[in-house]
Each structure stands twice: as structure tokens, then as C-alpha cells.
Design a protein around this motif. Structure first.
Motif, short mmCIF file in Angstrom:
data_model
loop_
_atom_site.label_atom_id
_atom_site.label_comp_id
_atom_site.label_asym_id
_atom_site.label_seq_id
_atom_site.Cartn_x
_atom_site.Cartn_y
_atom_site.Cartn_z
N SER A 1 0.85 -1.23 -0.14
CA SER A 1 0.07 0.17 -0.05
C SER A 1 0.88 1.18 -0.15
CB SER A 1 -1.06 0.07 1.24
OG SER A 1 -0.09 0.00 2.36
N LYS A 2 0.22 2.44 -0.12
CA LYS A 2 0.95 3.49 -0.11
C LYS A 2 1.55 4.13 1.21
CE LYS A 2 -1.94 5.98 -3.62
NZ LYS A 2 -2.87 7.22 -3.68
N SER A 3 1.05 3.35 2.22
CA SER A 3 1.74 3.69 3.43
C SER A 3 2.64 2.62 4.02
CB SER A 3 0.66 3.63 4.61
OG SER A 3 -0.19 2.48 4.77
N GLY A 4 2.94 1.80 2.69
CA GLY A 4 3.91 0.71 3.33
C GLY A 4 3.67 -0.76 3.81
N LEU A 5 2.05 -0.99 4.05
CA LEU A 5 1.55 -2.15 4.55
C LEU A 5 1.74 -3.30 3.29
CD1 LEU A 5 0.21 -3.88 6.72
CD2 LEU A 5 -2.00 -3.02 5.73
N VAL A 6 2.75 -4.37 3.91
CA VAL A 6 2.67 -5.45 2.69
C VAL A 6 1.60 -6.48 2.88
CG1 VAL A 6 4.20 -7.09 1.52
CG2 VAL A 6 4.92 -5.00 2.49
N THR A 7 0.86 -6.79 1.98
CA THR A 7 -0.12 -7.81 1.97
C THR A 7 -0.04 -8.98 1.09
OG1 THR A 7 -1.84 -6.05 2.60
CG2 THR A 7 -2.84 -8.26 1.65
N ILE A 8 -0.16 -10.27 1.63
CA ILE A 8 -0.07 -11.34 0.88
C ILE A 8 -1.50 -12.19 1.12
CG2 ILE A 8 1.31 -12.48 2.94
CD1 ILE A 8 1.26 -13.81 -0.66
N ALA A 9 -1.92 -12.54 0.23
CA ALA A 9 -3.39 -13.21 0.17
C ALA A 9 -3.58 -13.87 -0.83
CB ALA A 9 -4.56 -11.77 0.00
N GLY A 10 -4.64 -15.02 -0.60
CA GLY A 10 -4.85 -16.03 -1.55
C GLY A 10 -3.92 -17.30 -1.67
N GLY A 11 -3.72 -17.88 -2.58
CA GLY A 11 -2.88 -18.90 -2.82
C GLY A 11 -3.63 -20.21 -2.08
N LYS A 12 -2.62 -21.18 -1.91
CA LYS A 12 -3.01 -22.26 -1.13
C LYS A 12 -1.96 -22.85 -0.31
CE LYS A 12 -1.90 -25.36 -5.23
NZ LYS A 12 -2.38 -26.34 -6.22
N TRP A 13 -2.45 -24.03 0.42
CA TRP A 13 -1.43 -24.49 1.40
C TRP A 13 -0.09 -24.89 0.82
CZ3 TRP A 13 1.44 -25.84 5.13
CH2 TRP A 13 1.26 -26.00 6.48
N THR A 14 -0.29 -25.55 -0.37
CA THR A 14 1.15 -26.29 -0.84
C THR A 14 2.22 -25.06 -1.15
OG1 THR A 14 -0.22 -28.05 -1.85
CG2 THR A 14 1.96 -27.75 -2.67
N THR A 15 1.83 -23.90 -1.54
CA THR A 15 2.71 -22.93 -2.01
C THR A 15 3.06 -21.99 -0.97
OG1 THR A 15 0.75 -21.71 -3.12
CG2 THR A 15 2.12 -23.22 -4.50
N TYR A 16 2.71 -22.26 0.27
CA TYR A 16 3.02 -21.32 1.31
C TYR A 16 4.49 -20.58 1.32
CZ TYR A 16 6.35 -24.02 4.49
OH TYR A 16 7.23 -24.68 4.49
N ARG A 17 5.42 -21.45 1.08
CA ARG A 17 6.88 -21.00 1.22
C ARG A 17 7.14 -20.08 -0.06
NH1 ARG A 17 11.41 -20.96 -0.85
NH2 ARG A 17 10.61 -21.62 -2.73
N SER A 18 6.72 -20.48 -1.15
CA SER A 18 7.08 -19.56 -2.38
C SER A 18 6.28 -18.26 -2.36
CB SER A 18 6.78 -20.35 -3.67
OG SER A 18 5.26 -20.58 -3.71
N MET A 19 4.90 -18.38 -1.68
CA MET A 19 4.54 -16.95 -1.28
C MET A 19 5.16 -16.23 -0.18
SD MET A 19 0.61 -18.74 -0.98
CE MET A 19 -0.20 -17.64 -0.30
N ALA A 20 5.51 -16.94 0.62
CA ALA A 20 6.34 -15.99 1.82
C ALA A 20 7.68 -15.52 1.15
CB ALA A 20 6.90 -17.17 2.89
#
Length: 694
Positions: A425-444
Motif C-alpha cells: 500500500s501507499k503507507s507501506g503495508l505489505v499484504t499477502i493474500a490468496g494462494g493455497k497450502w502447498t505454495t505457502y513457502r514460495s508465497m512467503a
């Protein structure tokens, strides 16, 4: 490094290219080198401040309060949030994580328990020539292989059968499944294969044989999702991350940039849910990993921001293990409404699910009777008529909220993103949303890359590929034998400890109490039919369990497997926790009440109980009513008043429900029937052999 770059390029081509270039023997050696390099790259030079004893929750809270500023603060303790914490701390970033309930208390503990690439996504990718879907499947298959490697005690390959009832479907499905193997390439678990009708029935005898042509078997992974989530969180804690459950993010902290005058997120106002104490945690970067509650935190940042989460409820049921073979799952690829249903063996039971229906976001999702019956109906379509699929066989049911999202940066904000979204966001909040259990590591990994870039953090590259999780190092498939030999545990209990805690199982066994029996020497069970033992409650407290619900649902899986058994275990669990944590009598009663409410609403006890309510309609004919009147007189032959008219009404309701098949497995119904059959055969017991009696 050159080898790793070559590996990355080759992996994009697919398994066929690799086999052609290297040959089978070279491929096997290549695969060994790949695993070894990943392991070395992940663990080289990593410091583990807490290799033996985990810091207590109090120590973790103190670290949150006393640290002047963290590099990264993650809000949300599900799979993705815990994965972000592990990724951040292993990059040498000062890391903190807060979770308002327990780790994995939400969606991450309510999955189908599969580690998979997504067969149906690949089908869509091929049919629609969708490259994005293809790459999503390829990424998931890579993550599947990694997860099976880093947590071998919690995960394993599982064969899944796809029954075929039309001849033309056999080559169609076979081609699709073979493509699934090809996309996995060198990370294919085992090659898929075709079965004849007779062989399919031999491996899965519960299948409906009428019109069965054959079957195709392919492999995916299966895991204990809540324990896997906890293993990720505990690994992060051992590496030095400050991890605190039952710590709620009340609001975001902001500061005004002197140059631009813009507000920037600089931390979180937190609340200890157990004590009510509030405190501030400062951080250079705040990551929103709250799953279905993504929009709640985004609106703390900016009230005007549009919602991006479109929650979907997925209901699963647990039925007895005899509904499926011990090591073979079943995929129903085309249900009556187009959804995919799995029947999977898990923890010696069978899981069936899932549904996919729009829902509202809630911290306490409840499985609906309509969804439960939908799953049972679909099961009947694939199982033999000899197998009576009964509503009463549902031992537990739960609903998980899948956080489907739309991309806030896309032009078409109405379309659901197939994968996940990372947004700053403009204020610097980083959001991670969606995806699935299997890909938790690559999402992180993608989230931390975005955070490092947006906030100019000084960090190393990602090191979580091949990084062994809690209990994974030095685990072997025969580890349970040492537990039996060294501690005198039952074999079933030892197998459970080894597959749940891995190499940490010895720490649990050391806490086990002596039974006072010849065998087993140690290990008192919480309930007789499940391998959970009392000392696991004490060990759960070391793993940050704070409530009875944490123990029955997330540290053990008893609540997910059998609500009645969990209900029976509650008093002993509460007694152990009360003594260890110095609970008052009022707190103990409150814990028991909360746990019973959890089982009743969220684990399907209510749906089961409502099958026979006080307002059940009696639907019996004249002959049946007369038969039950006679049954009543048999039980109350001497008119002593032990059975009242209220009892009669309840019995009639029960028998009416049995007639309609709603409670066909009721223990009371079975007991009443057997008692009626033996009443006429009863005779006065002679006392001759006892010398006339006393």
C-alpha cells in the motif's frame, strides 16, 4: 551455482526434456544432487539460538514489548504467516509474529490435508491454453516436493484413484494425469498407472463395480496440516523469531515522513487476549498475512480501500476408516454440480470433501447440514451398494474459509485471482493474500522479496528451500521402534508420536507417566481408541498451547477426528492444564465450556445432535406404534415407574429417526433392539451353586 542455474532452466522445460538429456541413471543422480544442494544452501551458516528449549510465551511477549524496533512484523499465524516469519528470520532480519488466536486455528488447520499441484488446474490450463494456470501448477509441484523433503514425519506421498465408468474417459483422463507427471518432471513422486476393473476393485473394494471400466492412479502428497503449520512456526521461533499467539493486532501504528508528509505504517498496537494488556510493537515493515481477514487489516490502514477477499467455505466430513483402504484415496472428478470431491484415508479415518460455497468471513465457521448431505450423496454415487453410507457415520465435520482474492492492481477487479496476490500500500503495508497450502513457502519468499525492496531492508536471499522443519532432521521411518524399545510405549502410540513430533518424539516420551501395568510401561491414553497420551498435553503447553481447544484441535487432532471421543477427553485435558498452568476453578470451567461449544458448533456435533431433536416429527404407522408400546411394557413390566411418558416420547422420536435413516448407527437404538430380543429369554437366576445366596 552454475549447476543450480542450469537446474532452474531445465525445470521449466518439464520432465520429458530432462529424461532425454540425461537418461534414467543420470536423472537419479541428478535428483540426489538437487536435494543435497538445496539442503546445504538452506542450512549453511544458519544460527539456531534455541536448539533445545523453546522460549516460553512469556519470554516471547517480553521480546515483543522490549525490542526497540523489528525489521519485520507479521500479523497472522497461519501457514503463510508462519512461512513469512521463517523466511524473514533466516534472512537475518529481526522478526516478530502475532496471532490473535492459536497458530493454525483458522483455514490452515481445516484443509483437505493434501499437498498437491492441482490436477484440475492443469486440466483448465490445457483446455484453455492458459500459461498462468500451467505455471501455477508447476510451482505447486515444486513446492510439493520441497515440503515432502523438509517434513518427512508429517507428510508422505499418497496414491489417489480416479475411477472410470465410460470407455472414452480412460484415454482422456490418462493423458491428463500423464501430463501432470510430465509437468512435475524430476520431482514426480511416482509414475501414474492404469488399472483394470478387477485390479481397481482389489485395491479399492468399496468401489461401485457396476459399469466400472477401470481406474487411473496418480500420486500427490498428504500431511497433517495443523502440525505442519505449527512445525513452521516453531522452527521460526528456534531461529530467533519472536512468535506470540493469542496476541491481537488492535490497530496499526503510523508516523509522518518528514520530507513527503505521508503517513507510513511503523508497527502494530497489540493486545494480549489472555490478560487484556495492550502494548506497541514497532517495525520497519508490517506484513498482513491474515487469510480471510485480509480486508480487516487493510481497512485499518485505509478505510477507503476496497475489499479484495471473496471468501468461500469448504466443508469436510470425517467418517470411519472402513470407507477407504488404508493407503489409497479416491477422486470424484465430476460431481452432480461440477465440484471435485476427495475420499482420503487420514489418521486411520476417512476424510471426504470439499464443498465450495460463498460465505461471510467469521472466526468460527460452522459446517452446514446441506453441505454434509451433499458430500454423503456424492459418496453414494461412487461406493458399492453393499456399503451403506449413513449420516450417523459422520464422526466430525468442519468448515474452512478459503480466502479467494481479486488483484487490487488489476484493471478488472471483479475477477478472482487464480493464484495469490502480494500488494504494497501507499503507507507501506505489505499484504499477502490468496494462494493455497502447498505454495505457502514460495508465497512467503515473494512477500519478503517485496518487503525488502519496498522498505530497503538489509537482508540475505531466501534460504527456506530444503530447510528442515521442527522434528524433521534425523527422523527415520523406523524411529518408532526405538520409542517402543527404550520407553515401553505401545506400538500404535509410538508410531503416532514419531509421525507427529518426528525426532522430538523422545522429548515427549520422557514426560510419559508410568501406567502401572505390565505393558505398556508408560503412556496413559486420553481415550482408549486413539493413540493420544496424557503427557502430550504437557508437551503442548511447551509448544505454546494456551487453551483446551488448542490441545484437542491443533496439538492433537482428536476434535477433527471424533467429536464424541474429544468430548470424553475434555475433563482430563482440562485437569492436566489447570494443574500445570495454575488455573482457577472458574477458569477451568470456562475452558471446558468453550471447548464443548467449539465441538458443538465448529466440529459438527450440533449437526449430528440435530438429527434427533426434541421437536423431531414422529412418523410411525399404527403397527409400529403398537410394537413400541409393547416394547415399553416389556421394559417396565412391574410398573415401577422407572420409565416415564417423556421417555416414551423420546424413544418414539428415536425410532422414527432410525426408520428414516437419520441415526442408523445410534448406540441407543442398537441397545434397545438387542435388549428387546433378549427380554423374553430372561429367566430367574438360580442361586444353587452359591449355596442359596446371601
Amino acid at each position: 551455482m552454475a549447476f543450480r542455474r542450469a537446474l532452474k532452466r531445465t525445470a521449466l522445460v518439464g520432465g520429458g526434456a530432462v529424461v532425454t538429456a540425461f537418461g534414467i541413471s543420470q536423472l537419479l543422480e541428478y535428483r540426489k544432487k538437487q536435494a543435497k544442494l538445496a539442503h546445504v544452501a538452506a542450512e549453511a551458516d544458519l544460527k539456531v539460538p534455541f536448539p533445545h528449549e523453546l522460549p516460553s510465551r512469556q519470554a516471547q511477549l517480553l521480546a515483543l514489548k522490549s525490542t526497540q524496533e523489528f525489521d519485520v512484523l507479521i500479523v497472522g499465524g497461519g501457514a503463510t504467516g508462519a512461512g513469512c516469519a521463517l523466511d524473514a528470520v533466516t534472512r537475518n532480519l529481526k522478526t516478530a509474529l502475532v496471532e490473535r488466536s492459536d497458530f493454525s486455528s483458522g483455514t490452515s488447520s481445516r484443509s483437505t490435508k493434501l499437498i498437491h499441484g492441482g490436477v484440475r488446474y492443469l486440466q483448465k490450463a490445457i483446455m484453455k491454453l492458459d500459461y498462468e494456470q500451467y505455471m501455477m501448477v508447476k510451482e505447486a509441484l515444486h513446492e510439493r516436493a520441497n515440503l515432502l523433503e523438509i517434513a518427512p514425519h508429517l507428510s508422505a506421498p499418497l496414491p489417489i484413484m480416479l475411477p472410470v465408468y465410460k470407455w472414452w474417459q480412460l484415454p482422456y483422463y490418462w493423458a491428463g494425469i500423464k501430463m501432470y507427471d510430465l509437468v512435475a518432471g524430476i520431482q514426480c513422486l511416482k509414475s501414474s498407472y492404469v488399472l483394470s476393473k478387477s485390479k481397481a476393485l482389489e485395491l479399492f473394494p468399496m468401489l461401485k463395480r457396476d459399469k466400472l471400466v477401470g481406474a487411473i492412479v496418480y500420486y500427490d502428497g498428504q500431511h497433517n496440516d495443523a502440525r505442519m503449520n505449527l512445525a513452521i512456526a516453531l522452527t521460526a521461533a528456534r531461529h530467533g523469531a519472536a512468535m506470540a499467539n493469542y496476541t491481537e493486532a488492535v490497530s496499526l501504528l503510523k508516523r509522518t515522513e518528514p520530507g513527503s508528509g505521508e503517513d507510513r505504517v511503523c508497527g502494530v498496537r497489540c493486545k494480549d487476549v489472555l490478560t487484556g494488556e495492550e502494548f506497541d510493537v514497532k517495525a520497519k515493515c508490517v506484513i498482513n498475512a491474515t487469510g480471510p481477514f485480509t480486508d480487516s487489516l487493510r481497512k485499518m490502514d485505509n478505510q477507503e480501500t476496497p475489499n479484495i477477499c471473496q471468501p468461500s467455505a469448504g466443508v469436510h466430513i470425517v467418517i470411519p476408516g472402513y470407507y477407504s483402504p488404508d493407503n489409497m484415496g479416491l477422486l470424484d472428478p465430476a460431481t452432480s454440480d461440477g465440484r471435485v470431491i476427495f475420499f482420503l484415508p487420514w489418521e486411520k479415518m476417512t476424510i471426504a470433501g470439499t464443498t465450495d460455497t460463498p460465505t461471510n468471513v467469521t472466526a468460527h465457521p460452522i459446517p452446514g447440514e446441506e453441505d454434509i448431505n451433499f458430500i454423503l450423496t456424492e459418496m453414494r454415487n461412487y461406493l458399492s451398494p453393499d456399503v451403506e453410507v449413513r449420516r450417523g457415520d459422520v464422526l466430525a465435520a468442519w468448515s474452512g474459509i478459503r480466502p479467494l482474492v481479486t488483484d487490487p492492481d488489476s484493471k478488472d477487479t471483479q475477477s478472482i485471482c487464480r493464484n495469490h496476490v502480494v500488494n504494497v500500500s501507499k503507507s507501506g503495508l505489505v499484504t499477502i493474500a490468496g494462494g493455497k497450502w502447498t505454495t505457502y513457502r514460495s508465497m512467503a519468499e515473494e512477500t519478503l522479496n517485496a518487503a525488502v525492496e519496498a522498505h530497503q531492508l538489509k537482508a540475505k536471499s531466501c534460504r527456506t528451500v530444503g530447510l528442515m522443519l521442527e522434528g524433521g532432521r534425523s527422523w527415520t521411518p523406523t524411529l518408532y521402534i526405538r520409542l517402543v524399545q527404550d520407553y515401553g510405549l505401545e506400538v500404535e502410540v509410538a508410531q503416532h508420536l514419531a509421525s507427529t513430533y518426528g525426532s522430538r518424539a523422545f522429548d515427549v516420551a520422557k514426560m510419559a507417566q508410568v501406567t502401572g501395568q505390565r505393558w505398556p510401561i508408560v503412556g496413559k491414553r486420553l481415550v482408549s481408541e486413539f493413540p493420544y497420551i496424557e503427557c502430550e498435553v504437557l508437551y503442548a503447553i511447551k509448544e505454546y498451547a494456551c487453551t483446551v481447544i488448542d490441545v484437542i484441535a491443533l496439538r492433537t487432532r482428536l476434535g477433527f477426528l471424533n467429536v464424541q471421543a474429544a468430548d470424553e477427553a475434555l475433563p482430563r485435558i482440562a485437569q492436566i492444564m489447570a494443574k500445570e498452568l495454575s488455573w482457577s476453578e472458574e477458569r477451568t470451567k470456562a475452558e471446558l465450556e468453550a471447548a464443548k461449544k467449539f465441538l458443538y458448533h465448529e466440529m459438527g456435533y450440533r449437526a449430528r445432535d440435530e438429527q434427533l431433536s426434541k421437536t423431531s416429527e414422529i412418523n410411525l404407522d399404527y403397527q409400529e406404534v403398537n410394537r413400541y408400546k409393547k416394547r415399553f411394557h416389556k421394559f417396565d413390566k412391574e410398573s415401577k415407574g422407572f420409565i416415564t411418558t417423556v421417555d416414551v416420547q423420546q424413544v418414539l422420536q428415536l425410532m422414527s429417526a432410525v426408520k428414516k435413516g437419520q441415526v442408523s448407527d445410534s448406540r441407543l437404538a442398537i441397545l434397545l433392539k438387542s435388549a428387546e430380543e433378549t427380554l423374553d429369554q430372561r429367566r430367574p437366576v438360580t442361586v444353587d451353586r452359591s449355596g442359596g445366596g446371601v
